[in-house]
Write a protein that holds these residues in place. Structure first.
Motif, short mmCIF file in Angstrom:
data_model
loop_
_atom_site.label_atom_id
_atom_site.label_comp_id
_atom_site.label_asym_id
_atom_site.label_seq_id
_atom_site.Cartn_x
_atom_site.Cartn_y
_atom_site.Cartn_z
N LEU A 44 -9.74 16.12 3.72
CA LEU A 44 -11.02 15.55 4.09
C LEU A 44 -11.64 14.89 2.86
N PRO A 45 -12.34 13.79 3.02
CA PRO A 45 -13.02 13.18 1.87
C PRO A 45 -14.07 14.14 1.30
N PRO A 46 -14.19 14.24 0.00
CA PRO A 46 -15.19 15.13 -0.58
C PRO A 46 -16.60 14.54 -0.44
N GLN A 47 -17.34 15.03 0.50
CA GLN A 47 -18.69 14.53 0.77
C GLN A 47 -19.42 15.57 1.61
N VAL B 94 0.87 -1.17 0.00
CA VAL B 94 0.00 0.00 0.00
C VAL B 94 0.91 1.22 0.00
N LEU B 95 0.89 1.97 -1.11
CA LEU B 95 1.75 3.16 -1.22
C LEU B 95 0.91 4.41 -1.02
N GLN B 96 1.43 5.33 -0.21
CA GLN B 96 0.73 6.58 0.07
C GLN B 96 1.70 7.74 -0.01
N ALA B 97 1.16 8.91 -0.37
CA ALA B 97 1.93 10.16 -0.38
C ALA B 97 0.95 11.32 -0.32
N ALA B 98 1.47 12.51 0.01
CA ALA B 98 0.64 13.71 0.11
C ALA B 98 1.10 14.73 -0.92
N GLY B 99 0.14 15.51 -1.43
CA GLY B 99 0.47 16.60 -2.34
C GLY B 99 0.92 17.84 -1.59
N GLU B 100 1.53 18.75 -2.32
CA GLU B 100 2.05 19.98 -1.69
C GLU B 100 0.94 20.86 -1.15
N ASP B 101 -0.28 20.72 -1.68
CA ASP B 101 -1.38 21.60 -1.23
C ASP B 101 -2.20 20.99 -0.11
N ARG B 102 -1.85 19.77 0.38
CA ARG B 102 -2.54 19.05 1.44
C ARG B 102 -3.87 18.46 0.99
N LEU B 103 -4.43 18.94 -0.14
CA LEU B 103 -5.71 18.41 -0.59
C LEU B 103 -5.53 17.16 -1.44
N ARG B 104 -4.47 17.11 -2.21
CA ARG B 104 -4.24 15.96 -3.08
C ARG B 104 -3.50 14.88 -2.30
N GLN B 105 -3.99 13.67 -2.43
CA GLN B 105 -3.45 12.54 -1.69
C GLN B 105 -3.30 11.35 -2.64
N TYR B 106 -2.23 10.61 -2.46
CA TYR B 106 -1.95 9.45 -3.29
C TYR B 106 -2.16 8.18 -2.47
N ASP B 107 -2.84 7.21 -3.08
CA ASP B 107 -3.07 5.93 -2.42
C ASP B 107 -3.19 4.86 -3.49
N PRO C 1 -16.68 9.27 -2.43
CA PRO C 1 -16.11 8.38 -3.43
C PRO C 1 -14.80 7.79 -2.91
N ASP C 2 -14.51 6.57 -3.35
CA ASP C 2 -13.28 5.89 -2.91
C ASP C 2 -13.18 5.84 -1.38
N ALA C 3 -14.28 5.42 -0.75
CA ALA C 3 -14.34 5.46 0.72
C ALA C 3 -13.24 4.63 1.36
N ALA C 4 -12.96 3.44 0.81
CA ALA C 4 -11.93 2.58 1.41
C ALA C 4 -10.56 3.23 1.35
N ARG C 5 -10.26 3.89 0.22
CA ARG C 5 -8.96 4.55 0.09
C ARG C 5 -8.87 5.74 1.05
N TRP C 6 -9.95 6.48 1.19
CA TRP C 6 -9.92 7.61 2.11
C TRP C 6 -9.78 7.14 3.57
N GLN C 7 -10.38 6.01 3.88
CA GLN C 7 -10.21 5.48 5.24
C GLN C 7 -8.74 5.20 5.52
N ASP D 232 -2.90 0.41 -4.06
CA ASP D 232 -2.90 -0.89 -3.40
C ASP D 232 -2.60 -1.93 -4.48
N PHE D 233 -1.47 -2.65 -4.36
CA PHE D 233 -1.08 -3.55 -5.43
C PHE D 233 -0.19 -4.66 -4.90
N THR D 234 -0.02 -5.69 -5.71
CA THR D 234 0.90 -6.78 -5.39
C THR D 234 2.22 -6.54 -6.12
N GLY D 235 3.23 -7.35 -5.78
CA GLY D 235 4.54 -7.17 -6.42
C GLY D 235 4.53 -7.47 -7.90
N ASP D 236 3.51 -8.21 -8.38
CA ASP D 236 3.41 -8.53 -9.81
C ASP D 236 2.57 -7.54 -10.57
#
Length: 554
Positions: free
Chosen positions: A236-239, A144-157, A200-206, A159-163
């Motif tokens: 924050l999740p957009p909702q 599970v790879l995660q990162a944050a954007g410079e503006d705090r609003l953009r977030q990277y998430d 949207p993308d509730a699992a990723r936002w969690q 979920d993958f296997t090595g293949d």
């Protein structure tokens, strides 16, 4: 208005780096060691790298041979990922589930994998604004790879296997909330967030909010304290949500807020709503004094729980403690705790529970901000038990349930068991604390079949030294032999539990002889309950020299 309350939510944080870790980034510049994730130590990282290089198995059954992969974090509308925010979670299947997951196939293995540790990754910013992540990592069932954007609003998430490592990842667009209040507004001001729409993308936002436990807690009734005039919450999740302003734990204002992806929205506390909420709380000065002469009680502990959590105070030399922002309309449940010096008899009960409702205590003081309430505490009285024939020590030997001492009070002609805060061994005998005046005696349970009571004392009468003396002496009792039978046949070596006539007394374990007999000495009770494993409990008349106990199977 109702006070905010609710169960604490489960906060999922980063787990310390503690197992195999491999060789790291290879690039034109010298290799840079990855930063250890939260709680990891330098020695832990080194030992993990050693395990990876040696190719040994980890403690989760996953080979430590390194896996290499590379991907890009794309910029979005000119906003780039922060290279120092990139982390990866190594997910493995729990050992107890691994065999079933392998049998079900590779997809099931990845689905059942749980992140066991997070690792901060080195990353480099490219000329086009994207961020490259190129690493060697220990094998895992899932990443599970995660990162944050410079503006705090953009977030990277991702979920993958090595293949199935993606070549590039685009960010999720979150929302931001700016909460503002007039700095002149008094009291404790906090904010709760309540979902009113699907994200949207509730699992990723969690998963992403696991990096922000304060924000995640605000969605689960754990208020965010707004100690500054302006506080920014992101991502924050957009909702659609409700922003709930709390003033001194009171819900003062609820605002519907549509959170939109990539946007900040502002909210502000209405001073009128603040004033209304403040009117529902009061600062309560509690005075603890001795009943009768009103002498202050110093260093008493006060403990209580409200919507803002648990609070603790101690009374000062004047016996006073200030309880700030108490809800006027709710029941305040206080636990009073009094110090007990080890080298003298305590003056006060160990604890006392107190329930207060301010509006009921002060119905005519609805406009008053500060109130004083006096609590009179009755000092302890003491019963001193003396004996020439019995050891009076409340501390029993290891493995021995008896003797047990009980306090009884005469109420309307009947002796009833009551609780005592203290049973203290003194040179003169056994001191037993009394919370109120009345007629009392002490019982000594020497065995379930041997019960002795002291003389009685009326503690409403004055005593020269504050002690009310009673005597407790042994009685001879008689011997009684129990014969344990089932369908007329003795039960040799039966394990027997004898239960006495007083409630709450521990059973005494006995073993019958080869003929199913149990001999009791010093019997002075009328009945005894007998329990044998596999049989129903029996009540036995033990007033005579012997008793047949016919046991019935359960």
């Amino acid at each position: 208005m109702r006070g905010a309350r609710g169960p604490r939510g489960l906060l999922f944080g980063a787990v310390a780096l503690g197992a195999a870790m491999a060789l790291w980034l290879s690039s034109p510049r010298p290799p840079q060691a990855p930063r250890a994730a939260d709680g990891a130590t330098r020695s832990g990282a080194q030992s993990a790298a050693g395990a990876a290089s040696s190719g040994t198995a980890t403690d989760h059954g996953i080979a430590a041979s390194p896996v290499s992969w590379e991907l890009l974090l794309r910029a979005d509308a000119g906003v780039r990922a922060r290279p120092d925010s990139v982390r990866v979670g190594l997910a493995t299947v729990p050992a107890e589930e691994r065999a079933a997951a392998l049998e079900a196939g590779g997809a099931a293995l990845a689905e059942r994998a749980r992140v066991e540790r997070w690792i901060d990754l080195p990353a480099s910013l490219l000329d086009d604004g994207s961020v490259r992540v190129q690493v060697n990592l220990p094998q895992a069932d899932r990443y599970v790879l995660q990162a944050a954007g410079e503006d705090r609003l953009r977030q990277y998430d991702a979920d993958f296997t090595g293949d199935e490592v993606p070549a590039a990842i685009d960010p999720l667009r979150g929302a931001g909330l700016r909460a503002e209040r007039d700095p002149a507004l008094a009291g404790e001001i906090a904010l709760l967030l309540r979902r009113r729409g699907e994200a949207p993308d509730a699992a990723r936002w969690q998963r992403l909010l696991d990096r922000h436990p304060e924000i995640l807690g605000a969605y689960d009734e754990q208020p965010i304290a707004l100690s500054r005039p302006r506080v920014e919450l992101a991502p924050l999740p957009p909702q659609a949500i409700e922003a709930v302003w709390l003033v001194d734990g009171i819900e003062a204002q609820v605002q519907a807020v549509p959170l939109r992806a990539g946007e900040w929205v502002g909210i502000r506390l209405d001073p009128l709503a603040h004033a209304v909420a403040r009117a529902l709380t009061v600062d309560l000065l509690l005075r603890l004094v001795r009943s009768g002469d009103l002498v202050p009680i110093e260093d008493a502990g006060l403990r209580w729980q409200d919507a803002r959590g648990e609070h603790r105070l101690r009374s000062d030399v004047r016996g006073e403690a200030m309880l700030a922002s108490v809800d006027r309309q709710r029941t305040l449940s206080l636990q009073l705790e009094f110090p007990a010096p080890p080298d003298e008899l305590p003056r006060w009960p160990a604890q006392r529970e107190l329930e207060l409702v301010v509006d009921e205590l002060f119905p005519d003081a609805t406009a008053t901000r500060r109130l004083t309430y006096t609590v009179e505490v009755e000092p302890l009285r003491w019963l001193l038990v003396q004996s020439a024939s019995l050891p009076l020590d409340p501390v029993r030997s290891a493995g021995q349930p008896y003797p047990v001492f009980v306090l009884q009070q005469r109420v309307e002609g009947t002796w009833i068991d009551i609780a005592a805060d203290y049973f203290r061994k003194l040179d003169e005998g056994l001191a037993v604390s009394l919370a109120v005046a009345g007629e009392f005696r002490v019982g000594a349970v020497l065995a379930p079949w041997t019960l002795v009571f002291s003389t009685a004392a009326d503690t409403g009468r004055t005593s020269r030294d504050g002690l009310h003396r009673v005597r407790l002496d042994a009685s001879s009792g008689h011997a009684c032999e129990l014969l344990l039978l089932h369908e007329g046949a003795p039960l040799p070596r039966a394990q027997v539990y004898a239960v006495g006539p007083l409630r709450g007394m521990p059973p005494q374990e006995l073993v019958a002889d080869l003929h199913g007999r149990v001999r009791l000495h010093g019997v002075n009770v009328d009945t005894l309950r007998v329990e044998v494993a596999g049989f129903e409990q029996q009540s036995v008349d033990v007033r005579g020299p012997s008793a047949r106990v016919e046991l019935r199977a359960e």
